[in-house]
Scaffold this active site. Structure first.
Site, PDB file in Angstrom:
ATOM      1  N   HIS A  53     -10.333   7.032  -2.825  1.00  0.00           N
ATOM      2  CA  HIS A  53      -9.670   6.068  -2.239  1.00  0.00           C
ATOM      3  C   HIS A  53     -10.376   4.901  -1.504  1.00  0.00           C
ATOM      4  O   HIS A  53     -10.491   3.931  -1.530  1.00  0.00           O
ATOM      5  CB  HIS A  53      -8.622   6.632  -1.144  1.00  0.00           C
ATOM      6  CG  HIS A  53      -7.481   5.710  -1.062  1.00  0.00           C
ATOM      7  ND1 HIS A  53      -6.451   5.028  -1.900  1.00  0.00           N
ATOM      8  CD2 HIS A  53      -7.149   4.920   0.344  1.00  0.00           C
ATOM      9  CE1 HIS A  53      -5.736   4.085  -1.306  1.00  0.00           C
ATOM     10  NE2 HIS A  53      -6.066   3.910  -0.019  1.00  0.00           N
ATOM     11  N   GLU A  97      -2.178  -3.664  -2.939  1.00  0.00           N
ATOM     12  CA  GLU A  97      -2.687  -2.059  -2.583  1.00  0.00           C
ATOM     13  C   GLU A  97      -1.525  -1.332  -2.797  1.00  0.00           C
ATOM     14  O   GLU A  97      -0.326  -1.633  -2.961  1.00  0.00           O
ATOM     15  CB  GLU A  97      -2.859  -1.918  -1.003  1.00  0.00           C
ATOM     16  CG  GLU A  97      -4.232  -2.548  -0.562  1.00  0.00           C
ATOM     17  CD  GLU A  97      -5.215  -1.633  -0.702  1.00  0.00           C
ATOM     18  OE1 GLU A  97      -5.160  -0.435  -1.337  1.00  0.00           O
ATOM     19  OE2 GLU A  97      -6.440  -1.773  -0.237  1.00  0.00           O
ATOM     20  N   HIS A  99       0.813   2.308  -2.307  1.00  0.00           N
ATOM     21  CA  HIS A  99       1.206   3.320  -1.442  1.00  0.00           C
ATOM     22  C   HIS A  99       1.861   4.124  -1.972  1.00  0.00           C
ATOM     23  O   HIS A  99       3.071   4.500  -1.404  1.00  0.00           O
ATOM     24  CB  HIS A  99       1.844   2.588  -0.234  1.00  0.00           C
ATOM     25  CG  HIS A  99       1.149   2.718   1.156  1.00  0.00           C
ATOM     26  ND1 HIS A  99       1.772   3.028   2.395  1.00  0.00           N
ATOM     27  CD2 HIS A  99      -0.090   3.089   1.472  1.00  0.00           C
ATOM     28  CE1 HIS A  99       1.025   3.228   3.172  1.00  0.00           C
ATOM     29  NE2 HIS A  99      -0.197   3.585   2.825  1.00  0.00           N
ATOM     30  N   GLY A 538      -8.292  -5.917  -5.192  1.00  0.00           N
ATOM     31  CA  GLY A 538      -7.304  -4.981  -5.978  1.00  0.00           C
ATOM     32  C   GLY A 538      -7.683  -3.577  -5.173  1.00  0.00           C
ATOM     33  O   GLY A 538      -8.459  -3.369  -4.360  1.00  0.00           O
TER      34      GLY A 538
END
Length: 741
Positions: A53, A97, A99, A538
Site C-alpha cells: 500500500h 484513493e 478504501h 492514483g
C-alpha cells in the site's frame, strides 16, 4: 522505555510476518541495511512503509508503463495529488484513493474516511477542493447484509462530504457477485488553485521545525496500510482496529487553516503533507526523503487522545484529520497562532537535522535510529510471476455467445431494472451536489461539470471502472475503461486533460492475477498515449479477495476535462423535437461481458473484440469540434445496455421521443461496442455536422414530440412508452432495497 519484544525475540518469533513483512525482507533490513537487528518500533515502521500500500513494491514495474507527462502537467505522480494547467495561471488538482478493506469491515467509517483522506491530499497541494466523485462496486442487492453495507457506504460518503461543504457531482455504482466479500470504495477529489500556491511534501533546512497540526492521535487505524496489503478473509472481517474514525467538522477547520497558511504566508512553509496511510511515519519519512534531510521527532510531544500509547502505536496510527508541516525556524509561533484561531492543535514535535538519519524519542529514550532512505528508497521490489488465465485461452477457442432475443422491448424493460443500469438517485440524492453553487451538471449525467468562477471555463469530471470487460480480456478491457471515461467527458463538450486511477485487483502473488494487472495497465497506458491523458496520480489496491475468491480486476479511471466556454456545455438529454439523431461509431456483435449477457445467462463469458483506439479518438475530437462550433444539441455515450438503454436514457425526464430506423438486429440493439455515442443535431446544422464527421456517423432518425421510443430494426421493432420505461428504471433499486429477501 521497555519495548514490547526485544530484537532477539522478534527475530525468533517473527511477528512481522503478520504485518506483511516477509522473512527475506526482514533479513535484508537487519543484515544489509542496518547491520543489526531492528527493535520493535523499527520493525513496525518497516512493516508499514514496505507494505504494498505504501511502497508499491510489486506494482512499480507495471506502473512505469504509464505516461505521466504532457504539455499541461505541472505535477505528476509522487506528491499528494497531480496538478494540471488550465490556463490563466490556474490549475486543477486531483487524485483518487481506494478504501476497500476498511469499507468492507466498517462501511460507514470506511467510506467517510476515504473521502476525508483524499480531500487532505488535495488541500495539502495548496488547492481548495471543489468536487468529490466516487466509484462504488457492491455485491448484488439480494440479501440484508449487502443492502446494509450499500446504505452505510453511501451515508458515510454523503455525511462527510456534506459536512465539509464540498459537492459530490459524479460517480458510478455497479453490482456484481464478485464484490460481495470485498467492496470497492474508491473516492476522488478535485481541487482548484492558482499555480503560485503549489505546495509539495518536502522537509529540509537544518533546524526547521516539524509541526503536527490537527486532531489528536488515537489507536484507530493502526496498521491500516498493512491491513490493505493482505488478503481479506472471515478472520479479519471484524478487524475494526484497522479502520479510522472520521470527524468532518475537524477536517473543515483543518482545511481552512492550511489554506490560510499556504495562501497568505507561504514563506513560512517549507512543505506540507497529509498523514495518510501509515500515519506519522509515512508523512515524516517521505518528507525527509524528498528533502534529502535528517529528522528527529519527540513522540512525547505528539497530541494524544488515549493514555499510555507506545511509540509503535503513535507512529502507525492512522487517526484522521492530521497534517505534518515543515516550518521555517522562527515562525513556529506564527503558525500556531493561525491554527489556534481554528481551535486546532499545532505542536512542534521535531526538527530537521544534518545528515540523513531518522531518529525517534519516546519516554526520554531513543526508540528508533535508522537512515531515512531505508524506509522510503531501499524497499526491495518484488518480481512477480505471471501467467495468462486459463479461462482466457478457453474463451478464444469457444464459439461466440449469441443472445437470440425474441422481444427487444421486453428485453429493454428487463435491462432497465438491472441494478447496475437502474437509476441511482436513491443514492446520490443523499449527496449535496449544489453546495458552493458552482455545479453546472450534477450526478446522473455522463460527467459532472463545475464552473470556474470568474471565468467562462468549466471543468468536467468522471469515474469509470468496468471489471466485467477487464476480467474477460485485461488489455482490451483496460483500453475500454479509458475510452469510456474519455467518452463521458467528450459527451459534455470537454477536452480530456489527464487521469487518476485506482487499480483494484486480487492477490498479486497469484500469477494469473498479476497477469491481469500487467496486461490491463498495458491497455490503459496505450489508450492514455492515444488520448494524450497521462496518469498524474492514483493508487494501487491489491489483495481484494475474500476467502481466496478475488474480485474482477477493476481499474477505476478518474478523468478531468476542460471546457473553455460554458456556453458550449452539452446536455445528455434530447432537447428539441425535429432534431436529427445520429449514431457515432460502428456497432458490432459485442455481447461478451455485457449487461445483456449477465441478464440472460446470469454470468459473463467469452472473448472481447479489439477496437481501433486512434480512429475512436479521431471521431471523438471531430465531434468535440462540432460541439464547440455550436452544432450539437445533445450527446450521450453508449455503455451498459448498449444503444437500447442509451436511447431510453436520453429521453428520461423529458417530454420527447425518437423515431428511428437502424440497420441493426435485436441482439445488436443491446451490444456494448466501445467508442459509440448517440448525438442529436438541430436540422440547420446537419449538413455541417455530416461534412465534419463523414462516415463516422450514421443518421438514424429524429427526435419527436411523442413520448415514445420507436425503433425499426433489421429483424423487428421496438415501440415503448418512455414513461413506463422511466418508472421501471426509477423504481428498481428502491424496490430491491425495501424487499425482505
Amino acid at each position: 522505555m521497555k519495548q514490547a519484544m526485544t530484537p532477539e525475540e522478534i527475530k525468533a518469533q517473527k511477528p512481522y510476518l503478520d504485518w506483511s513483512l516477509s522473512e527475506r525482507e526482514y533479513n535484508y533490513i537487519a543484515e544489509e541495511l542496518l547491520g543489526r537487528l531492528p527493535n520493535y518500533t523499527e520493525t513496525g515502521l518497516y512493516s508499514a512503509m514496505w507494505s504494498e500500500h505504501c511502497s508499491y513494491k510489486k506494482s512499480k514495474p507495471v506502473l512505469r508503463l504509464f505516461p505521466n507527462k504532457n504539455a499541461r502537467v505541472l505535477q505528476g505522480p509522487g506528491e499528494g495529488a497531480g496538478v494540471v494547467d488550465i490556463d490563466d495561471g490556474q490549475a486543477v488538482v486531483f487524485k483518487a484513493e481506494s478504501h476497500n478493506h476498511p469499507s468492507t469491515v466498517e462501511p460507514y467509517q470506511g467510506a467517510a474516511t476515504g473521502v476525508g483522506g483524499i480531500l487532505r491530499d488535495i488541500f495539502s497541494m495548496g488547492a481548495r477542493p471543489i468536487a468529490s466523485l466516487d466509484s462504488l462496486h457492491f455485491g448484488e442487492l439480494d440479501n440484508p447484509t449487502m443492502k446494509m453495507k450499500v446504505q452505510d457506504t453511501v451515508k458515510g460518503i454523503g455525511d462527510y462530504g456534506n459536512c465539509m461543504g464540498i459537492p459530490t457531482i459524479a460517480g458510478e455504482t455497479t453490482f456484481d457477485p464478485c464484490y460481495s466479500g470485498n467492496l470497492l470504495v474508491n473516492a476522488m477529489s478535485v481541487g482548484l488553485m492558482d499555480q503560485k500556491h503549489l505546495q509539495k511534501g518536502t522537509a529540509n533546512g537544518i533546524g526547521n521545525a516539524v509541526m503536527y497540526v490537527g486532531a489528536k492521535t488515537g489507536r484507530d487505524g493502526i496498521h491500516g496500510a498493512t491491513f490493505a496489503s493482505a488478503d481479506f478473509s472471515d478472520e479479519n472481517a471484524t478487524q475494526r482496529s484497522a479502520v479510522q474514525v472520521g470527524d468532518p467538522f475537524m477536517e473543515k477547520l483543518l482545511m481552512e487553516a492550511c489554506l490560510e497558511l499556504i495562501e497568505q504566508h507561504a514563506d513560512w512553509l517549507v512543505g506540507i503533507q497529509d498523514m495518510g496511510a501509515a500515519g506519522i511515519v509515512s508523512s515524516s519519512a517521505e518528507m525527509a526523503s524528498e528533502g534529502q534531510a535528517g529528522m528527529e521527532l519527540n513522540l512525547d510531544l505528539v497530541p494524544q487522545r488515549e493514555p499510555n500509547m507506545s511509540a509503535y502505536e503513535i507512529m502507525l496510527s492512522e487517526s484522521q484529520e492530521r497534517m505534518l508541516l515543515c516550518v521555517v525556524k522562527g515562525h513556529e509561533a506564527d503558525v500556531q497562532a493561525i491554527f489556534k484561531n481554528y481551535d486546532l492543535e499545532a505542536v512542534v514535535i521535531g526538527r530537521i537535522t544534518a545528515g540523513h538519519d531518522y531518529v525517534l524519542y519516546h519516554d526520554g529514550q531513543e526508540v528508533c535510529h535508522i537512515p531515512v532512505s531505508t524506509l522510503t528508497d531501499d524497499v526491495l521490489e518484488e518480481a512477480s510471476e505471471e501467467r495468462e488465465p486459463a479461462r482466457l485461452k478457453a474463451a478464444k477457442q469457444a464459439p461466440a455467445w449469441v443472445p437470440g432475443i425474441k422481444d427487444a422491448g421486453a428485453t429493454l424493460r428487463q435491462l432497465l431494472a438491472q441494478s447496475t443500469i437502474a437509476d441511482k438517485s436513491v443514492f446520490f440524492e443523499q449527496y449535496d451536489s449544489m453546495v458552493r453553487t458552482s455545479t453546472v451538471v450534477g450526478p446522473g449525467s455522463d460527467a459532472g461539470v463545475l464552473r470556474v468562477r470568474g471565468t467562462r471555463k468549466g471543468l468536467a469530471m468522471t469515474t469509470d471502472g468496468n471489471g466485467r470487460f477487464v476480467y474477460l480480456d485485461p488489455e482490451i478491457g483496460g483500453k475500454m475503461a479509458l475510452t469510456e471515461a474519455a467518452a463521458n467527458l467528450i459527451a459534455t463538450g470537454a477536452e480530456p486533460l489527464a487521469i487518476t486511477d485506482c487499480l483494484n485487483y486480487g492477490d498479486p502473488t497469484d500469477p494469473e492475477i498479476f497477469w491481469e494487472l500487467h496486461h490491463s495497465v498495458m491497455g490503459m497506458a496505450e489508450a492514455c498515449r492515444v488520448f494524450d491523458t497521462p496518469v498524474i496520480s492514483g493508487n494501487v489496491s491489491l489483495y481484494n479477495e475474500n476467502n481466496g475468491q478475488a474480485i474482477h480486476p477493476t481499474p477505476m479511471v478518474g478523468m478531468v476535462g476542460l471546457i473553455k466556454n460554458l456556453d458550449r456545455v452539452i446536455p445528455m438529454a434530447a432537447q428539441h423535437a425535429g432534431d436529427a439523431v445520429y449514431l457515432l461509431g460502428q456497432t458490432g456483435d459485442d455481447f461478451a461481458g455485457s449487461e445483456l449477457q449477465k441478464l440472460l445467462t446470469g454470468d459473463i463469458a467469452g472473448a472481447l473484440a479489439d477496437f481501433d483506439l486512434q480512429a475512436t479518438r479521431d471521431n471523438f475530437h471531430r465531434l468535440l469540434a462540432e460541439m464547440q462550433a455550436g452544432h450539437v444539441a445533445s450527446a450521450h455515450d453508449l455503455a451498459e445496455g448498449g444503444l437500447g438503454v442509451g436511447l431510453a436514457e436520453i429521453l428520461f425526464k423529458t417530454e420527447l421521443g425518437v423515431n428511428l430506423t437502424l440497420a441493426l438486429t435485436k441482439d445488436q440493439f443491446f451490444a456494448e461496442t466501445a467508442g459509440r455515442m448517440i448525438v442529436t443535431v438541430p436540422v440547420e446544422h446537419t449538413a455541417a455536422f455530416e461534412a465534419a464527421l463523414g462516415t463516422a456517423v450514421t443518421k438514424v432518425g429524429e427526435v419527436t414530440n411523442g413520448h415514445w421510443l420507436q425503433v425499426r430494426l433489421a429483424d423487428g421493432q421496438v415501440n415503448e412508452n418512455v414513461q413506463v420505461l422511466q418508472t421501471i428504471w426509477e423504481e428498481a433499486i428502491p424496490c430491491q432495497l425495501k424487499s425482505k429477501d
